[in-house]
Motif scaffolding. Structure first.
Motif, short mmCIF file in Angstrom:
data_model
loop_
_atom_site.label_atom_id
_atom_site.label_comp_id
_atom_site.label_asym_id
_atom_site.label_seq_id
_atom_site.Cartn_x
_atom_site.Cartn_y
_atom_site.Cartn_z
N PHE A 163 49.94 47.78 53.83
CA PHE A 163 49.46 47.66 55.36
C PHE A 163 48.08 47.61 55.25
O PHE A 163 46.64 48.04 54.91
N PRO A 191 39.14 56.03 54.59
CA PRO A 191 39.13 56.22 55.84
C PRO A 191 38.73 54.67 57.00
O PRO A 191 39.55 54.30 58.07
N ARG A 194 40.41 51.88 57.20
CA ARG A 194 42.11 51.77 57.80
C ARG A 194 41.50 52.07 59.37
O ARG A 194 43.13 51.95 60.17
N LEU A 195 41.24 52.10 60.24
CA LEU A 195 40.70 51.76 61.26
C LEU A 195 41.94 50.58 62.10
O LEU A 195 41.10 49.29 61.47
N PHE A 196 42.79 50.79 62.90
CA PHE A 196 43.01 49.19 63.82
C PHE A 196 42.27 49.15 64.13
O PHE A 196 40.67 49.59 65.07
#
Ligand code: SF4
Ligand code: SF4
Ligand code: SF4
Lengths: 197, 239
Positions: A163, A191, A194-196
């Motif tokens: 993803f 991290p 990985r933030l939306f």
């Protein structure tokens, strides 16, 4: 309601280099705004590094009608919103070693799924019937694909191996993912990557 | 206060009897994920992110509402716990309508950050897509139920710090909702002093300043510490 969890770190098989030594890469545009592809093009000179190692075998920026066989890595932008997306997604899964959800719409449904609280008919009426032109239903004319009652993220239809979040994902995220995939490594983000949103 | 000795992640440590396990873990520099906890408000063990494993029990314990005890053997980041934390976060995203890209809180949201920190790369559950309203009746603030995670920070700050108790919860399970007064439009509430404390402590884009647009909303909790130091120690720092 629980679905099988697809964990990229465990499931992603490394892309074996094909005969000419180049990775067969595809990018696909489903229910998204093409922003993820724009961000992909923003890789700028890194695109040269990329295409030294990969052949682009299918993409909205290349004029190919059929999704080819034996693809190593496919990046899918956009959510599953209509019947054509469903058909293409299944072909992609059959013909690709690694399928990547590319951007928030593919990963979560995101903006494309904002319509999920509305009935499809109401939606078409609002946009087309109350506007100019006639209401396309897709089932009869074969031109407009019928909309699904609900937009879903890609992994709720087919197995997804990795993803790339972001709306659109910035070039750092894309490059982190793509260079890992080219090297046959699993995609791993810090991290903050990985933030939306 | 008497000192207690316990084991945390295989290391012998000591804490003050009566303190919560979460506060000790924070003192030890162990980063614990939390959403409903906020320094200065009472703890309720609602979000379950700070769950730990205690040797001798199959149950998991929310560290914020578990007092430290002599001889306790605590594990904070086992695979089992990390999996549950990810599940909790995915369930929160599936339960309401979170579309970060178009949210006022985008980039400054505690839910969004916790999801990224805890390795959530997608949501394995079907999105419930509930049909939820917004309450824009207040002259200064907006409540958007689509982004609410029912942490009750707003309820607690309004009750415990402001003393107005405008907010409460109604319903059960996924049908729970934050309500103003006896379920009236927020703007019609006579008890709301318009102080904005609830907005500032809300971890998500559920409570925001009127007129803020995508990614504009940033919140700050410093006022809580300031008020509490003032009230408890009579030290009011106006510098
Ligand atoms: S509240 Fe947070 S997690 Fe929910 S949509 Fe807004 S930014 Fe995303
Ligand atoms: S603005 Fe202040 S008084 Fe009004 S509901 Fe929020 S915390 Fe309570
Ligand atoms: S409105 Fe905000 S502070 Fe109140 S319960 Fe919902 S998420 Fe928590």
């Amino acid at each position: 309601m629980a679905r099988k969890q697809t964990n990229p770190r465990e499931d992603a098989a490394p892309a074996a280099p094909p005969s000419n030594g180049k990775i067969r890469l595809a990018t696909v545009w489903m229910g998204g705004c093409s922003g993820c592809h724009m961000s992909f093009l923003d890789l700028d000179e890194k695109l040269l590094d990329l295409f030294a190692q990969a052949d682009l075998v299918y993409s909205p920026i290349a004029d190919l009608k059929e999704f080819p066989e034996n693809v190593d890595v496919t990046l899918v932008e956009g959510a599953i919103a209509n019947v054509d997306h469903v058909k293409l997604a299944k072909e992609i899964r059959e013909r690709s070693k690694i399928v990547v959800s590319f951007g928030d719409c593919a990963v979560t449904g995101n903006v494309t799924s904002l319509r999920n609280r509305l009935q499809v008919d109401d939606l078409l009426t609002k946009v087309y019937h109350e506007g100019p032109g006639s209401v396309p239903h897709g089932d009869d004319d074969d031109i407009m694909p019928a909309l699904l009652p609900r937009v879903i993220p890609l992994h709720q239809l087919i197995k997804v191996d990795a993803f790339i979040p972001g709306c659109p994902p910035d070039t750092d995220r894309i490059w982190t993912a793509v260079s890992a995939l080219l090297a046959g490594q699993p995609v791993e983000f810090e991290p903050e990557m990985r933030l939306f949103g | 206060m008497p000192v207690v000795t316990l084991t945390v992640n295989d290391e012998l440590v000591s804490g003050q009897s009566g303190q919560s396990l979460l506060s000790l873990l924070k003192e030890l520099g162990i980063e614990m994920p939390t959403l409903c906890h906020l320094e200065g408000l009472s703890d309720r063990g609602g979000c379950r992110l700070c769950m730990v494993e205690l040797q001798g029990s199959k149950r998991l314990f929310a560290a914020c509402v578990t007092p430290v005890q002599e001889g306790m053997v605590v594990y904070t980041h086992t695979e089992r716990l990390n999996n549950y934390r990810r599940m909790i976060l995915e369930l929160l995203f599936a339960e309401r309508n979170h579309v970060c890209a178009v949210c006022v809180q985008n980039g400054h949201c505690e839910l969004q950050t916790q999801a990224a920190k805890n390795g959530m790369d997608s949501v394995r559950y079907d999105y419930l897509v509930p049909d939820l309203p917004m309450d824009a009746s207040h002259e200064r603030y907006v409540l958007d139920h689509n982004r609410c995670i029912l942490c009750t920070r707003c309820v607690r700050v309004c009750d415990e710090i402001e003393g107005a108790h405008v907010w409460d919860l109604m319903g059960r399970g996924v049908n729970s909702r934050v309500i103003a007064g006896l379920n009236q439009p927020w703007g019609d509430s006579d008890s709301c002093t318009k102080c904005g404390k609830c907005v500032q402590v809300c971890p998500t884009g559920a409570l925001t300043l009127r007129g803020s647009t995508v990614a504009e909303m940033e919140k700050q909790h410093d006022f809580l510490k300031w008020i509490l130091t003032g009230r408890e120690k009579k030290q009011w720092d106006y510098s």
